[in-house]
Design an enzyme around this catalytic site. Structure first.
Site, PDB file in Angstrom:
ATOM      1  N   ASP A  14      -8.110   7.979   0.136  1.00 34.22           N
ATOM      2  CA  ASP A  14      -8.612   6.853   0.939  1.00 34.22           C
ATOM      3  C   ASP A  14      -8.451   7.104   2.440  1.00 34.22           C
ATOM      4  O   ASP A  14      -9.007   6.371   3.261  1.00 34.22           O
ATOM      5  CB  ASP A  14      -7.902   5.545   0.560  1.00 34.22           C
ATOM      6  CG  ASP A  14      -8.556   4.871  -0.639  1.00 34.22           C
ATOM      7  OD1 ASP A  14      -9.637   5.311  -1.057  1.00 34.22           O
ATOM      8  OD2 ASP A  14      -7.974   3.906  -1.166  1.00 34.22           O
TER       9      ASP A  14
ATOM     10  N   THR B 111      -8.791   0.634  -9.906  1.00 30.10           N
ATOM     11  CA  THR B 111      -8.193  -0.541  -9.312  1.00 30.10           C
ATOM     12  C   THR B 111      -8.336  -1.691 -10.292  1.00 30.10           C
ATOM     13  O   THR B 111      -9.181  -1.654 -11.174  1.00 30.10           O
ATOM     14  CB  THR B 111      -8.988  -0.825  -8.016  1.00 30.10           C
ATOM     15  OG1 THR B 111      -8.990   0.363  -7.254  1.00 30.10           O
ATOM     16  CG2 THR B 111      -8.421  -1.969  -7.245  1.00 30.10           C
TER      17      THR B 111
ATOM     18  N   GLY C 231     -13.340  -1.586  -7.315  1.00 33.24           N
ATOM     19  CA  GLY C 231     -14.637  -0.921  -7.117  1.00 33.24           C
ATOM     20  C   GLY C 231     -14.787  -0.256  -5.763  1.00 33.24           C
ATOM     21  O   GLY C 231     -15.902  -0.153  -5.248  1.00 33.24           O
ATOM     22  N   GLY C 232     -13.676   0.215  -5.173  1.00 33.15           N
ATOM     23  CA  GLY C 232     -13.763   0.918  -3.889  1.00 33.15           C
ATOM     24  C   GLY C 232     -14.442   0.034  -2.853  1.00 33.15           C
ATOM     25  O   GLY C 232     -14.197  -1.177  -2.797  1.00 33.15           O
TER      26      GLY C 232
ATOM     27  N   ARG D 122       0.844  -1.189   0.000  1.00 33.63           N
ATOM     28  CA  ARG D 122       0.000   0.000   0.000  1.00 33.63           C
ATOM     29  C   ARG D 122       0.882   1.243   0.000  1.00 33.63           C
ATOM     30  O   ARG D 122       1.955   1.248   0.631  1.00 33.63           O
ATOM     31  CB  ARG D 122      -0.848  -0.037   1.263  1.00 33.63           C
ATOM     32  CG  ARG D 122      -1.850   1.070   1.410  1.00 33.63           C
ATOM     33  CD  ARG D 122      -2.916   1.013   0.381  1.00 33.63           C
ATOM     34  NE  ARG D 122      -4.117   1.732   0.779  1.00 33.63           N
ATOM     35  CZ  ARG D 122      -5.109   1.989  -0.058  1.00 33.63           C
ATOM     36  NH1 ARG D 122      -5.046   1.611  -1.326  1.00 33.63           N
ATOM     37  NH2 ARG D 122      -6.192   2.616   0.357  1.00 33.63           N
TER      38      ARG D 122
ATOM     39  N   ASN E  34      -6.267   4.171  -7.394  1.00 33.67           N
ATOM     40  CA  ASN E  34      -7.491   4.704  -6.803  1.00 33.67           C
ATOM     41  C   ASN E  34      -8.452   5.127  -7.910  1.00 33.67           C
ATOM     42  O   ASN E  34      -9.161   4.314  -8.435  1.00 33.67           O
ATOM     43  CB  ASN E  34      -7.221   5.822  -5.801  1.00 33.67           C
ATOM     44  CG  ASN E  34      -8.406   5.984  -4.846  1.00 33.67           C
ATOM     45  OD1 ASN E  34      -9.241   5.093  -4.755  1.00 33.67           O
ATOM     46  ND2 ASN E  34      -8.491   7.099  -4.144  1.00 33.67           N
TER      47      ASN E  34
ATOM     48  N   SER F 294      -7.631   0.612   3.112  1.00 31.73           N
ATOM     49  CA  SER F 294      -8.119   0.158   1.807  1.00 31.73           C
ATOM     50  C   SER F 294      -9.311  -0.778   1.985  1.00 31.73           C
ATOM     51  O   SER F 294      -9.528  -1.324   3.068  1.00 31.73           O
ATOM     52  CB  SER F 294      -6.995  -0.601   1.100  1.00 31.73           C
ATOM     53  OG  SER F 294      -7.470  -1.207  -0.082  1.00 31.73           O
TER      54      SER F 294
HETATM   55  O1  DON Z   1      -7.951   0.867  -1.714  1.00 35.77           O
HETATM   56  C1  DON Z   1      -9.124   1.111  -1.928  1.00 35.77           C
HETATM   57  O2  DON Z   1     -10.035   0.657  -1.267  1.00 35.77           O
HETATM   58  C2  DON Z   1      -9.480   2.006  -3.112  1.00 35.77           C
HETATM   59  N1  DON Z   1      -8.358   2.840  -3.428  1.00 35.77           N
HETATM   60  C3  DON Z   1      -9.910   1.169  -4.265  1.00 35.77           C
HETATM   61  C4  DON Z   1     -10.340   2.018  -5.422  1.00 35.77           C
HETATM   62  C5  DON Z   1     -11.053   1.276  -6.464  1.00 35.77           C
HETATM   63  O3  DON Z   1     -11.300   0.103  -6.352  1.00 35.77           O
HETATM   64  C6  DON Z   1     -11.510   2.073  -7.619  1.00 35.77           C
HETATM   65  N2  DON Z   1     -11.830   1.213  -8.719  1.00 35.77           N
HETATM   66  N3  DON Z   1     -12.720   0.942  -9.308  1.00 35.77           N
END
Ligand code: DON
Length: 602
Positions: free
Chosen positions: A454, A412, A505-506, A144, A432, A483
């Site tokens: 984040d 991501t 997908g966050g 990370r 991100n 994360s």
């Molecule tokens: O680490 C995380 O949770 C976020 N930075 C993930 C971001 C993400 O999945 C965006 N993509 N679609």
């Protein structure tokens, strides 16, 4: 509680899916007891040979749903690589065929994605890799990003308000971890040299590759962001994104990759690439210094291990919340011997309630373990899960409590790799947002992340994913931002490798990965069905249950609304890439039906 996002946008996982006209939501209370009728017995064996690969259109999928997204799986005898980029999947299989193991292949994929999937990079970003070797050894590599040493708690707040600077521009970047992390994983469990596994990526950058419509469209849609920075020269040479069919060469990136391949990660952290990063930071107003880069270290952690109905999960511990939260949700669901029918209002209600309880803990009790204490034992305890579910009312949504920031403590990509010996690697990496902060290292040929968003840049206020997080995840120099990434490896009841799964997908990563696992274990779905089954998402704050348009019957929506759920439709939730072993021992690979990619096996 009113939530405003400070975001530029939450990235759709796939463009082009249009919402149906707003549905009339009438109130129809469906008794929970009625919904329970026909419950399926949970916890069956893993996908058996044929059914692991064969889409059987599930009777609970709404009409037309399967036709919309169903894709044939890839079935292979030896190894399998599933990614969001066909060329990167092929790069992984090239390494497997040369005799490399799953770790060698995963690192080859990671570097290839930098070239062919710049949307998510990722040498300017960071990620997490869960490895389980065939001999049972397991490892979680945390690479990370970290907050630069000059970062401050309130660096994104001006006049009491959050600015856009945590998502766009040089201040948005954390110190990248991918190069160090991938090299460390390779050194620990790989069998090939960094030089050799990087050759496919170097070739793709130097010789170029033919741009497909997905990349062309993705670049055009992000043109406004990319053109503000040095990437314009590479991706918009004549003011336009490369058209499909054009060859895209990236000579600067080829040189950067060659330096890493020849000199190792020191080229990136203290050599010429570090110089290029620092020069770009100074040019664009960033704060990452040579000292930040020199200090960066990946962390080797013990994977977090959970059990669901006899299946074993190896998942990512903090600084990702992914593993803990997934296990906390599954532990809650395990308290039901039988679950309501798939896709019924009662089932979605249970998912929503368990997601909510786990996300309340996630957003207030987890952060970088080097800075804060994470109550992992409590959160993953089955008795605690029982306590949580004892407050679930069958026919009524629990309103999310008012968020207390002081509470105790898009883009991501995920790839799943397995080799012929049964070694497995589950990796999720990110910039991100799509193309990260937009900042492009001209002297390096890559985009930088906007991972600083984040953090709880202003505790109690939503970030670009609407996540409302507490003090525990506030910005501190050198700290890793929490994360949601959830690279996961699942073993069957006999302890045999069964599934490798993860997502982009966050916050929807956690709920998307959990639902694919549930669909396989509880619903006995084939992997294609488990992947394209309609998904829902809830994260406690905002107090909303998001569903995929067309994914719920009108009756289910009416019932959920009547229970007090605030329903919100979206085009698509989560970008999962997974592979599953059938009882015949063959690997079944399915890339996200809502996105681009390829499952390539041999
Ligand atoms: O680490 C995380 O949770 C976020 N930075 C993930 C971001 C993400 O999945 C965006 N993509 N679609």
């Amino acid at each position: 509680m009113k939530l405003e996002s400070n975001s530029r946008t939450i990235l759709p996982v796939i463009p082009g899916i249009t919402l149906p006209p707003k549905r009339r939501v009438s109130v129809a209370i469906v008794a929970f007891a009625t919904l329970l009728a026909g419950c399926s017995q949970t916890g069956a064996r893993s996908g058996d040979g044929q059914s692991a690969a064969t889409p059987v259109i599930h009777p609970a999928f709404p009409e037309g749903w399967a036709a919309k997204r169903e894709r044939p799986p890839t079935v292979a005898d030896h190894g399998m690589v599933v990614t969001n980029s066909p060329l990167a999947s092929e790069a992984g299989v090239e390494i497997l065929k040369k005799g490399g193991n799953a770790v060698d292949a995963a690192v080859a994929v990671g570097f290839a994605l930098e070239v062919t999937y710049p949307f998510a990079g990722n040498i300017g970003g960071g990620g997490f890799m869960v490895i389980r070797m065939a001999n049972g050894q397991a490892l979680a590599v945390d690479y990370r990003e970290t907050a630069p040493l000059a970062a401050t708690r309130d660096m994104y707040i001006e006049n009491g308000k959050l600015t856009q600077k945590s998502t766009v521009g040089a201040l948005a970047s954390g110190v990248p971890g991918s190069v160090a992390g991938m090299a460390a994983a390779l050194a620990k469990y790989g069998t090939m040299s960094l030089h050799d596994v990087m050759q496919p990526a170097i070739r793709l950058a130097a010789d170029g590759f033919v741009v497909d419509s997905a990349l062309s469209h993705s670049l055009s849609s992000s043109g406004r962001l990319i053109k503000q920075f040095a990437g314009a020269a590479v991706f918009f040479p004549n003011g336009e994104a490369p058209a499909p069919g054009t060859r895209l060469r990236q000579p600067q990136l080829a040189q950067t990759l060659t330096l890493i391949a020849d000199q190792g990660p020191s080229a990136f952290y203290s050599g010429p690439i570090a110089d290029a990063i620092v020069a770009q930071m100074q040019h664009d107003g960033g704060i990452i210094t040579r000292a930040d880069l020199a200090a960066y270290k990946p962390v080797m952690r013990e994977p977090i291990v959970g059990k669901y109905r006899g299946y074993t999960l190896y998942a990512m511990p903090p600084s990702s919340s992914g593993g803990v939260t997934t296990i906390e949700i599954l532990n809650q669901l395990e308290t039901w011997k039988t679950l309501p029918p798939f896709n019924s209002a009662a089932y979605k209600h249970l998912l929503a309630e368990t997601f909510q309880r786990a996300f309340i803990d996630r957003n207030t009790k987890l952060g970088d373990p080097a800075f804060v204490t994470n109550p992992l034992a409590m959160l993953t305890d089955k008795a605690y899960a029982k306590q949580l579910t004892s407050t679930i009312t069958p026919d009524r949504a629990t309103p999310s409590p008012v968020f207390s920031a002081a509470a105790e403590p898009m883009h991501t990509t995920h790839y799943s790799v397995v080799d012929g010996a049964g070694n497995a690697v589950s990796t999720t990496t990110t910039l991100n947002s799509g193309y990260g902060s937009g900042v492009f290292i001209a002297g390096g040929g890559f985009f930088m992340n906007d991972e600083m968003d984040d953090f709880a840049a202003q505790p109690g206020k939503p970030n670009q994913f609407g996540l409302v997080q507490g003090e525990i995840n506030a910005i501190q120099p050198g700290k890793r931002m929490l994360s949601a990434m959830s690279p996961t490896i699942v073993l069957d009841r006999d302890g045999k490798l069964m599934m490798v799964v993860g997502a982009a997908g966050g916050p929807t990563i956690i709920t998307g990965v959990t639902q694919v696992i549930l669909n396989v274990i509880d619903q006995h779905m084939s992997l294609p069905d488990a992947m394209f089954a309609p998904r829902v998402h809830g994260q406690a704050w905002p107090d909303v249950l998001t569903y995929e348009a067309g994914g719920l019957s009108q009756a289910a929506m009416d019932s959920l609304t009547a229970m007090g759920h605030n329903l919100r439709a979206t085009n698509a939730l989560t970008n999962v890439n997974a592979l599953l072993r059938g009882a015949d021992g063959r690997w079944v690979g399915v890339y996200e039906p809502r996105s681009t990619g390829a499952a390539v096996g041999y």
